[in-house]
Design an enzyme around this catalytic site. Structure first.
Site, mmCIF file in Angstrom:
data_model
loop_
_atom_site.group_PDB
_atom_site.id
_atom_site.type_symbol
_atom_site.label_atom_id
_atom_site.label_comp_id
_atom_site.label_asym_id
_atom_site.label_seq_id
_atom_site.Cartn_x
_atom_site.Cartn_y
_atom_site.Cartn_z
ATOM 1 N N ASP A 44 -8.842 3.884 -1.773
ATOM 2 C CA ASP A 44 -9.741 4.106 -0.639
ATOM 3 C C ASP A 44 -11.067 4.716 -1.075
ATOM 4 O O ASP A 44 -11.301 5.919 -0.974
ATOM 5 C CB ASP A 44 -9.039 4.996 0.394
ATOM 6 C CG ASP A 44 -7.786 4.326 0.948
ATOM 7 O OD1 ASP A 44 -7.620 3.098 0.739
ATOM 8 O OD2 ASP A 44 -6.967 5.019 1.574
ATOM 9 N N ASP A 89 0.869 -1.178 0.000
ATOM 10 C CA ASP A 89 0.000 0.000 0.000
ATOM 11 C C ASP A 89 0.915 1.240 0.000
ATOM 12 O O ASP A 89 2.138 1.106 0.111
ATOM 13 C CB ASP A 89 -0.854 -0.056 1.278
ATOM 14 C CG ASP A 89 -2.062 0.856 1.225
ATOM 15 O OD1 ASP A 89 -2.237 1.580 0.233
ATOM 16 O OD2 ASP A 89 -2.830 0.846 2.204
#
Ligand SMILES: *[C@@H]1O[C@H](CO)[C@@H](O)[C@H](O)[C@H]1NC(C)=O
Ligand SMILES: *[C@@H]1O[C@H](CO)[C@@H](O)[C@H](O)[C@H]1NC(C)=O
Length: 943
Positions: free
Chosen positions: A616, A541
């Protein structure tokens, strides 16, 4: 102490921002608009129709495969060098650099899989106006016009694409910094002369004529005004020192006859790109955008600078190989547009302008002509989707965070208790000891091997996060080693670059350095990554990279990777992180096992290293809907292994939204549920028995279709064709399909129209292909192609259709995980075309190693139904693999009732088979052919 408090409050602010996430939308002021990005503004201020560039035909040099030609900017006399190549497979490459750059300009490495093979270029004609070169077949030519400089690719009488036809080529040559010079000239005085001398000495071998022009060049240099922000630029509290001054480039491309363009992900945008007239261009700059907004051109986590154009005549692509911040303007004229000045123009046209902050112009023009050709062309340059292990195509259960081993154990057990299959459980940042990746929190994950073994026992896997920001902590081995090897990215002053991220002060490994990548890869060895086991896979990430206190939440552009600025490589950083991690997983198994690595940031070529997701997102219907065009856009540019967080990362979904998201995610390539730390738990069984049943059913449908998904990925890996496809890819002449992005195809044969509206009672599905038929994948009802079909839906509906003419293998005995289903038998779904024919494939291997490639250990069969015969034959006779799976059932959709069904095996045995025929649905079910899935056999039908 003060510094410490400052640090803590900074961390706290970041933390609070995250914790409060549920209530805010994106803070747009954190991110630049074109006007706030000085190079974008300067380049966009260049107006069409006044190109100062002229081709100096007397400098033309043509070798067998390369043409070079100098271009001169008549305003400042600075020269550029143009290189043209004809590449194999209907591609043209065009490079432009400064003829004599003050310093070398960055050229993107490691993205092309090889030097693209060239083909001979030959001169057809030349006069003072320009030159014409042959591009081989189909009367295709490359026309270079001299005044102003312009390139046209023509085929017969048709212009396919023009370069600089609007005169927007701009190339900011490197220059000495003038304000500094004039300020210090009284004391230093001779610096400008020194620079002049460097210039003139480098040109001592040139002709006098050129020298004269170079003197003019120097003078023009002096006359050129520096504009604001050329040498330093401030955004919010951040100053970009820009020691090399302005280096931007820009180029325009015109596409006559084109009204539809696609690609250049990642944007939260419709599949078909919009014109950018009157607002910001699409931006490509990998950023950690907090709570992104939909339907706008803002940059997101990844960038693939590839744009596709499509019309009923032709599909083409433009690959702008540049890793710096990039903006793309799109404008278009509709077909019926009439221009009062010129004659009414009947032909539509789309114009595209690319703008990048640094580097060179390096463009690949992919001429198609078919969508499949463009995919193959792009794949020949940057490679294909890596072939994932089969289990990576199963369902993934993730959350930030499963808090300890007991939590993991009980969630795992929950899937068994509720009879829902899954393959992976994921751990987010809290699993590590103080966000020191490659370690385990001693309180909550003290026995990682025991936990992993528990999953091994159930034939399941785990993914742990390993992010590229490294906690600055002298007691942390990873940090110590990277620092001692001097492998961190440097700040502009030469010290280790430091920024804030999850662990607090962090260093950023310089993944552009092969030494760094190879050390990183070595960290995944079982004896280096303590507690890891064969069933532990990795997630990268924050690899934009995310720097909480950096400009636009990323790295300062004047940070240094060796001698290159971060400015030059920014969009490549994430690709290198995933590359090094994937290499690590391959190496830890001695080159035997296929890796699985998920990354958030990506670039052209990232498809070679694993999967990506759309970052996200939020638990909103609009985010569910946009997951479709976002993944379709990625598939068009080679990245097939795409998914969106099921349920939405921020906020909490209603149970209806959650169910609809599972139903959609089950039919998208990467199928993972994920949720923010602050959201209430949402394992699939927490929403009441009815919703649990609906989610179970969606996940089970995914598992039944794994053989088809696996085949599609095998083919994507082999050929570059996307797994998840817009309808126009398969129906390129049907203009109705050109703007559809609420439904899509998986391969050629499954059409999916997920329900993405709250309270839906129906969806309208466009079934393409006039003259063809489609079958409802569950009721087997037959529908004509070339129509809008009104489909009533309930909460259990997932509108999926199988193309008439196709054969799809499924495994209908659903178990705990995909690995548990390895030896299970297949059911073949034969969907007949109106002509009574069908065709399909089956691919089987061990599901996880490279043996399919290295040892040709696989089964690849073709099924053909024609002339009342269904046969299975070997597509790849030199392959070898024995499978335990057999064919337990064959369903023929759109059939008549036969009088008999006979099986003939390769051994010559003949047997009569039992069957059922359902008059109401016209489905013929043939029971127990019992043949091995790797064998030759034939079914004969007597009607
Ligand atoms: C190149 O283009 C021609 C027609 O324009 C087409 O027939 C051929 O298949 C293309 N080749 C490739 C490799 O795309
Ligand atoms: C001039 O040309 C010679 C021979 O090609 C070469 O060796 C030399 O490096 C050149 N000098 C400059 C300054 O380019």
């Amino acid at each position: 102490m003060a510094a410490f408090i400052q640090r803590m409050s900074c961390l706290l602010a970041v933390w609070l921002a995250v914790v409060l996430s549920g209530i805010q939308a994106v803070d747009r002021s954190n991110f630049k608009t074109c006007i706030q990005s000085s190079f974008c503004k300067r380049m966009r201020d260049v107006v069409p129709g006044h190109s100062p560039y002229r081709a100096l035909l007397e400098t033309l040099e043509l070798s067998n495969t390369r043409l070079t030609l100098q271009l001169i900017n008549d305003n400042n006399k600075v020269r550029l060098l143009l290189e043209l190549y004809r590449l194999q497979g209907n591609m043209t490459r065009l490079k432009i650099n400064e003829l004599k750059p003050l310093r070398p300009r960055f050229e993107v490495p490691d993205v092309l899989i090889a030097d693209p093979p060239t083909e001979p270029l030959s001169l057809v004609s030349q006069d003072e106006g320009g030159v014409v070169l042959s591009l081989g077949a189909d009367a295709r030519h490359l026309v270079v016009s001299a005044r102003p400089f312009r390139l046209d690719i023509v085929e017969g009488p048709h212009v396919l694409l023009s370069v600089n036809s609007r005169g927007l080529l701009a190339f900011e040559h490197q220059r000495p910094r003038k304000d500094t010079l004039s300020k210090i000239s009284s004391t230093v005085g001779s610096m400008w002369d020194t620079i002049k001398n460097i210039f003139s000495s480098s040109s001592e071998n040139d002709s006098e004529e050129v020298e004269a022009e170079e003197d003019a060049e120097d003078q023009n240099y002096e006359k050129e005004e520096d504009q604001a922000d050329m040498w330093e630029e401030t955004f919010k509290s951040h100053t970009d020192s820009k020691p090399n001054g302005p280096t931007a480039i820009s180029m325009d491309f015109s596409l006559p006859g084109v009204e539809h363009v696609y690609g250049i992900p990642e944007h939260a945008e419709n599949l078909r790109l919009k014109t950018t007239d009157g607002h910001d261009p699409y931006r490509l700059y990998n950023l950690d955008v907090f709570q992104y907004e939909l339907y706008n051109p803002m940059a997101l986590y990844g960038s693939v600078p590839v744009l596709l154009s499509h019309s009923t005549q032709r599909t083409m692509g433009i690959f702008w190989l540049n890793a710096a911040e990039t903006w793309v303007d799109i404008s278009s004229k509709a077909a019926e547009n009439t221009d009062s000045v010129q004659a009414p123009s009947k032909v539509a046209q789309t114009d595209v302008r690319w703008i990048s902050e640094s580097g060179i112009i390096d463009v690949f023009i992919m001429l198609g002509p078919k969508p499949t050709d463009v995919f193959a062309q792009y794949a020949s340059l940057t490679g294909t989707q890596s072939f994932p292990p089969l289990f990576a195509l199963g369902y993934h259960q993730c959350r930030w965070n499963y808090k300890d081993q007991e939590d993991v154990r009980s969630v795992d057990q929950g899937f068994d208790d509720h009879d829902i299959p899954y393959d992976f459980i994921w751990l987010d940042i809290e699993h590590a000891d103080g966000k020191r990746y490659f370690t385990w929190d001693p309180a909550h994950f003290s026995q990682p091997r025991e936990m992993l073994q528990g999953l091994v026992d159930k034939r399941r896997k785990m993914v742990a996060i390993v992010d590229p920001h490294i906690k600055v902590d002298s007691g942390y081995r990873v940090h110590k080693e990277i620092r001692s090897k001097n492998l961190y990215v440097k700040n502009k002053d030469g010290g280790d670059y430091e920024g804030w991220c999850w662990p607090g002060t962090s260093g950023y490994p310089d993944f552009t350095n092969p030494e760094m990548r190879s050390w990183w890869a070595s960290m995944f060895a079982y004896d280096q990554y303590e507690g890891s086991m064969e069933n532990l896979y990795i997630w990268n990430d924050m690899n934009e990279p995310s720097v909480f206190n950096g400009p636009e939440v990323t790295m300062h552009k004047d940070a240094l990777h060796g001698s290159w600025e971060h400015r030059d490589i920014h969009n490549l950083y994430g690709l290198y992180v995933q590359m090094a991690t994937a290499d690590g997983l391959i190496q830890r198994s001695g080159g035997v096992e296929r890796p699985f690595v998920l990354a958030r940031a990506f670039f052209a070529g990232s498809q070679r290293y694993g999967a990506v997701w759309t970052g996200d997102n939020a638990a909103e219907w609009s985010h569910l809907k946009i997951s479709i065009p976002m993944c379709l856009s990625l598939g068009l540019v080679g990245i097939s292994f795409c998914g969106a967080d099921v349920g939405g990362f921020f906020k909490s979904p209603s149970s209806e939204l959650l169910v609809r998201w599972y139903q959609t995610g089950a039919y998208q390539p990467f199928f993972r549920a994920h949720a923010h730390l602050d959201t209430p738990r949402r394992e699939p069984w927490l929403f009441g028995p009815e919703n649990t049943a609906l989610i179970r059913e969606a996940v089970r449908q995914r598992y039944a279709l794994l053989p088809y998904w696996y085949l599609l990925f095998y083919k994507a890996h082999g050929t570059g064709q996307p797994v998840m496809r817009p309808l126009w890819v398969e129906y390129p002449e049907d203009v109705t399909t050109f703007t559809i992005d609420d439904e899509y195809l998986l391969g050629r044969d499954l059409l999916v129209h997920p329900v993405t509206d709250e309270g839906s009672k129906e969806v309208t599905v466009y079934l393409p292909g006039t003259g063809g038929v489609w079958y409802d994948a569950f009721t087997f009802q037959r529908h004509e192609g070339g129509q809008n079909l009104y489909v009533p839906v309930t909460m259990s509906s997932i509108p999926v259709f199988q193309r008439g003419g196709s054969i799809i293998p499924r495994k209908n005995r659903i178990r705990r995980s995909s690995s548990c289903m390895e030896k299970d038998p297949y059911t073949l779904y034969v969907a007949l075309s109106p002509q009574g024919t069908a065709e399909g494939e089956l691919y089987i291997d061990d599901g996880h190693t490279f043996n399919y490639e290295q040892k040709k250990q696989f089964v690849h069969r073709r099924f053909i139904f024609a002339d009342s015969t269904l046969s299975s034959s070997n597509i790849s006779p030199d392959s070898q693999f024995s499978t335990a799976s057999w064919v337990e059932r064959v369903l023929i959709l759109g059939a008549h009732k036969p009088s008999s069904v006979t099986l003939k095996t390769s051994g010559g045995s003949v047997a009569s088979l039992e069957f059922d025929f359902d008059e109401a649905t016209s489905v013929l079910t043939v029971h127990k052919p019992g043949v091995n899935a790797g064998a030759d056999w034939t079914l004969l039908f007597q009607w």
